[in-house]
Design a protein around this motif. Structure first.
Motif, short mmCIF file in Angstrom:
data_model
loop_
_atom_site.label_atom_id
_atom_site.label_comp_id
_atom_site.label_asym_id
_atom_site.label_seq_id
_atom_site.Cartn_x
_atom_site.Cartn_y
_atom_site.Cartn_z
N ALA A 198 0.83 -1.20 0.00
CA ALA A 198 0.00 0.00 0.00
C ALA A 198 0.87 1.26 0.00
N ARG A 199 1.92 1.23 0.78
CA ARG A 199 2.81 2.39 0.83
C ARG A 199 3.43 2.65 -0.54
N GLU A 200 3.81 1.58 -1.24
CA GLU A 200 4.38 1.74 -2.58
C GLU A 200 3.38 2.42 -3.52
N THR A 208 1.79 5.24 -12.76
CA THR A 208 2.13 3.92 -12.23
C THR A 208 0.95 3.34 -11.45
N PHE A 209 0.31 4.16 -10.65
CA PHE A 209 -0.84 3.70 -9.88
C PHE A 209 -1.96 3.22 -10.81
N GLU A 210 -2.23 4.00 -11.85
CA GLU A 210 -3.30 3.64 -12.79
C GLU A 210 -2.97 2.36 -13.54
N ALA A 211 -1.71 2.15 -13.88
CA ALA A 211 -1.31 0.93 -14.56
C ALA A 211 -1.52 -0.29 -13.65
N GLU A 212 -1.18 -0.16 -12.38
CA GLU A 212 -1.39 -1.24 -11.42
C GLU A 212 -2.88 -1.52 -11.24
#
Length: 322
Positions: A198-200, A208-212
């Motif tokens: 979660a911290r990552e 990056t968040f949207e890709a994940e």
């Protein structure tokens, strides 16, 4: 909510609350309210005051298991109800409740440290309840070692009133259909993850968040993008309960009494159920005269005008919030 419910039954209520924190960030949370909770808000005339885009009905729900292509589907049509639930903007609901309290004739808002003689002290001051500690009530807590990540999303496809959930072991991801900021294409995200992971994701840039997020959902909801400035928030998850929730002249309600995991969307519903239960008990136990019906309600100094909610989770590059 408790103050309004008690006042609607003829009780004089002293609401002890600190003023809202200045400069607080907007609340990114969404609530999933069941039919009983919506009915309570309707009866108290709070529900009609919500902006039209602040409450979105859920007509279907799709739940993916962590074993291959396993899935469950639920439909309001097959259940013969208008909606399985309603997804509500947390900040909008708090604002409407605040307005209702200010105009409620039997609710008297006082300073948090005011001393008010009362027949009942209702402590609704959150999972770190000072009232519970003052009463000497033990709180049994189990920490999951996970953090809930919340955000607002906009999708490339209409949500069509469908809530989606993925049990991916060790994380659980929920997309709650919502109409803010874009009607028909928005979601409230609640993603429960191991703390380090979660911290990552909270520290990651938007792309990056949207890709994940797209990888985790398999594109089922379309391309998902963070709304607005891309803010995310996080708070630690736990299961907890007070050893006792009531005694002579006092009661614990909401998170002061019990804390649950958000995956079932029952936290606020349990709190509102507690408000109905407490009011019913007061109506049976207390004299009918208005002079005798005086209740002291202590609300959390970190949340304005609501008794059972923690303060909004921290935003930005932060994995947890107290």
């Amino acid at each position: 909510m408790l103050a309004l419910e008690l006042a609607s039954h003829g009780f004089e209520v002293a609401l002890l609350a600190a003023p809202p924190r200045e400069g607080a960030a907007p609340d990114l949370r969404t609530y999933a309210l069941n039919a009983s909770s919506v009915a309570l808000l309707q009866r108290l005339r709070v529900w009609p005051a919500l902006p039209a885009d602040a409450a979105t009905p859920v007509h279907e729900m799709v739940v993916h298991g962590d074993a291959g292509d396993s899935r469950l589907e639920f439909s309001a049509w097959t259940q013969r109800v208008d909606a399985l639930a309603h997804i509500v903007d947390a900040g909008a609901l708090d604002a409407v409740l605040g307005d209702a309290v200010r105009f409620a004739p039997r609710v008297h808002v006082l300073a948090a440290d005011a001393l008010v003689p009362s027949a009942l002290a209702a402590w609704c001051d959150g999972k770190a309840s000072g009232g519970r500690d003052r009463l000497g009530v033990e709180f049994v807590a189990h920490r999951y070692g996970q953090t809930a990540v919340a955000a607002r999303l906009v999708a490339s496809r209409p949500h069509a009133g469908v809530a989606r959930q993925w049990f991916r072991s060790p994380d659980v991801l929920a997309l709650l259909p919502f109409d803010r900021p874009e009607r028909g294409r928005s979601y409230g995200l609640v993603w429960s993850l191991p703390e380090e992971r979660a911290r990552e994701l909270l520290d990651a840039d938007a792309a990056t968040f949207e890709a994940e997020l797209d990888e985790a959902t398999g594109g089922e909801a379309g391309e998902l993008r963070l709304a607005g400035d891309g803010s995310r928030a996080g708070w630690p998850l736990m299961l907890g309960h007070a050893r006792r929730v009531h005694g002579a002249g006092w009661v614990l309600l909401g998170d002061a009494a019990h804390v649950v995991h958000p995956l079932a969307g029952q936290g606020l519903n349990l709190g509102l159920g507690g408000a109905r239960w407490a009011t019913s008990g007061c109506s049976r136990a207390m004299p009918a005269s208005a002079a005798a019906r005086r209740t002291t309600w202590r609300a959390s100094p970190t949340v304005c005008c609501t008794c059972s909610h923690p303060r909004p989770p921290a935003r930005g590059n932060c994995a947890t919030a107290g």
